[in-house]
Design a protein around this motif. Structure first.
Motif, short mmCIF file in Angstrom:
data_model
loop_
_atom_site.label_atom_id
_atom_site.label_comp_id
_atom_site.label_asym_id
_atom_site.label_seq_id
_atom_site.Cartn_x
_atom_site.Cartn_y
_atom_site.Cartn_z
N GLY A 108 0.83 -1.20 0.00
CA GLY A 108 0.00 0.00 0.00
C GLY A 108 0.86 1.24 0.00
N CYS A 109 1.51 1.49 1.15
CA CYS A 109 2.26 2.74 1.31
C CYS A 109 3.77 2.53 1.31
N GLY A 110 4.21 1.40 1.78
CA GLY A 110 5.65 1.13 1.87
C GLY A 110 6.34 1.81 3.04
N ILE A 111 5.59 2.50 3.88
CA ILE A 111 6.21 3.22 5.01
C ILE A 111 5.53 2.88 6.34
N THR A 112 5.03 1.68 6.46
CA THR A 112 4.42 1.14 7.70
C THR A 112 3.22 1.94 8.21
N GLU A 113 2.53 2.61 7.30
CA GLU A 113 1.39 3.42 7.74
C GLU A 113 0.04 2.75 7.51
N CYS A 114 -0.10 1.96 6.44
CA CYS A 114 -1.45 1.55 6.02
C CYS A 114 -1.86 0.17 6.51
N GLY A 115 -0.91 -0.71 6.72
CA GLY A 115 -1.22 -2.06 7.21
C GLY A 115 -1.58 -3.07 6.14
N ALA A 116 -1.59 -2.69 4.87
CA ALA A 116 -1.97 -3.63 3.80
C ALA A 116 -1.02 -4.82 3.73
N CYS A 117 0.19 -4.64 4.22
CA CYS A 117 1.23 -5.68 4.09
C CYS A 117 1.38 -6.52 5.36
N THR A 118 0.38 -6.47 6.25
CA THR A 118 0.52 -7.13 7.56
C THR A 118 0.58 -8.65 7.44
N VAL A 119 1.58 -9.23 8.09
CA VAL A 119 1.72 -10.69 8.21
C VAL A 119 1.93 -10.97 9.70
N HIS A 120 2.01 -12.24 10.04
CA HIS A 120 2.39 -12.60 11.41
C HIS A 120 3.84 -13.10 11.40
N ILE A 121 4.59 -12.64 12.36
CA ILE A 121 5.92 -13.21 12.61
C ILE A 121 5.91 -13.72 14.04
N ASP A 122 6.09 -15.02 14.18
CA ASP A 122 5.98 -15.67 15.49
C ASP A 122 4.68 -15.24 16.19
N ARG A 182 2.88 -12.56 15.95
CA ARG A 182 2.59 -11.13 16.16
C ARG A 182 2.37 -10.45 14.82
N ALA A 183 1.45 -9.50 14.79
CA ALA A 183 1.20 -8.76 13.54
C ALA A 183 2.37 -7.83 13.27
N VAL A 184 2.90 -7.92 12.06
CA VAL A 184 4.06 -7.10 11.66
C VAL A 184 3.78 -6.55 10.26
N ARG A 185 4.12 -5.29 10.05
CA ARG A 185 3.96 -4.69 8.72
C ARG A 185 5.21 -5.04 7.91
N SER A 186 5.01 -5.90 6.92
CA SER A 186 6.17 -6.52 6.27
C SER A 186 6.94 -5.57 5.37
N CYS A 187 6.38 -4.38 5.09
CA CYS A 187 7.18 -3.41 4.33
C CYS A 187 8.24 -2.77 5.22
N GLY A 188 8.06 -2.90 6.54
CA GLY A 188 8.96 -2.21 7.46
C GLY A 188 9.90 -3.14 8.20
N THR A 189 9.97 -4.39 7.76
CA THR A 189 10.93 -5.31 8.36
C THR A 189 11.71 -5.97 7.22
N THR A 190 12.88 -6.45 7.52
CA THR A 190 13.71 -7.00 6.45
C THR A 190 13.58 -8.51 6.37
N VAL A 191 14.00 -9.04 5.24
CA VAL A 191 14.10 -10.49 5.10
C VAL A 191 15.02 -11.03 6.19
N GLN A 241 -7.83 -5.75 2.73
CA GLN A 241 -8.50 -6.67 3.64
C GLN A 241 -7.61 -7.79 4.18
N SER A 242 -6.67 -8.28 3.39
CA SER A 242 -5.85 -9.35 3.96
C SER A 242 -5.01 -8.81 5.11
N GLY A 243 -4.53 -7.59 4.97
CA GLY A 243 -3.76 -7.00 6.06
C GLY A 243 -4.63 -6.79 7.30
N LEU A 244 -5.86 -6.36 7.07
CA LEU A 244 -6.78 -6.16 8.19
C LEU A 244 -7.06 -7.49 8.90
#
Ligand code: FES
Ligand code: FES
Length: 149
Positions: free
Chosen positions: A37-51, A53-62, A101-104
């Motif tokens: 969505g935004c690429g700057i951890t603002e919108c949440g469209a990229c949310t996944v779970h890591i262990d 917990r919800a994490v915005r995957s545009c704001g974390t590295t591989v 919606q998937s991020g939500l």
């Protein structure tokens, strides 16, 4: 090159470890349910779970996700059975265009794990995803329904 565990499968991704996890998931692994969505951890469209917990995957590295359990929207249903949040989303006809919606859903699934019966205040504090179609009221209703399921 990095080895990621996504939805229970270990996958080699051929990217610089400093690449945002979002691009590893979408472009290397081909799981396109996680949105840009935004690429700057603002919108949440990229949310996944890591262990879990919800994490915005545009704001974390591989690199930061190596050795952790990553779950994307494609891995939320188990054995063909929708997660209770997905079911509530269907029952309450939450999505409009669907892009956010998937991020939500991923953010809400993590919230309900932490707080099985969230108040409206808990929802406001935890679910800060942006929906340009304005589905916020349906989202709130579906969260409360999922909490009762
Ligand atoms: S694309 Fe990651 S928060 Fe918007
Ligand atoms: S359903 Fe369209 S942006 Fe949220």
């Amino acid at each position: 090159m990095a080895r990621l565990t996504i939805n229970g499968k270990t996958i080699e991704v051929n990217v610089d470890p400093s690449t945002p996890l979002l691009w590893g998931i979408r472009e290397q692994v081909g799981l396109t349910g996680t949105k840009y969505g935004c690429g700057i951890t603002e919108c949440g469209a990229c949310t996944v779970h890591i262990d879990g917990r919800a994490v915005r995957s545009c704001g974390t590295t591989v690199a930061a996700a190596v050795g952790k359990q990553i779950t994307t929207i494609e891995g939320l249903a188990q054995n063909g059975v929708l997660h209770k949040v997905q079911k509530a989303w269907v029952d309450h006809e939450v999505p409009q265009c669907g892009y956010c919606q998937s991020g939500l859903i991923m953010a809400v699934a993590a919230l309900l794990k932490d707080k099985p019966k969230p108040t409206d205040g808990d929802i406001d504090a935890a679910i800060t995803n942006i929906c340009r179609c304005g589905t916020f009221q349906q989202v709130r209703e579906a969260i409360h329904a999922a909490a009762k399921a």
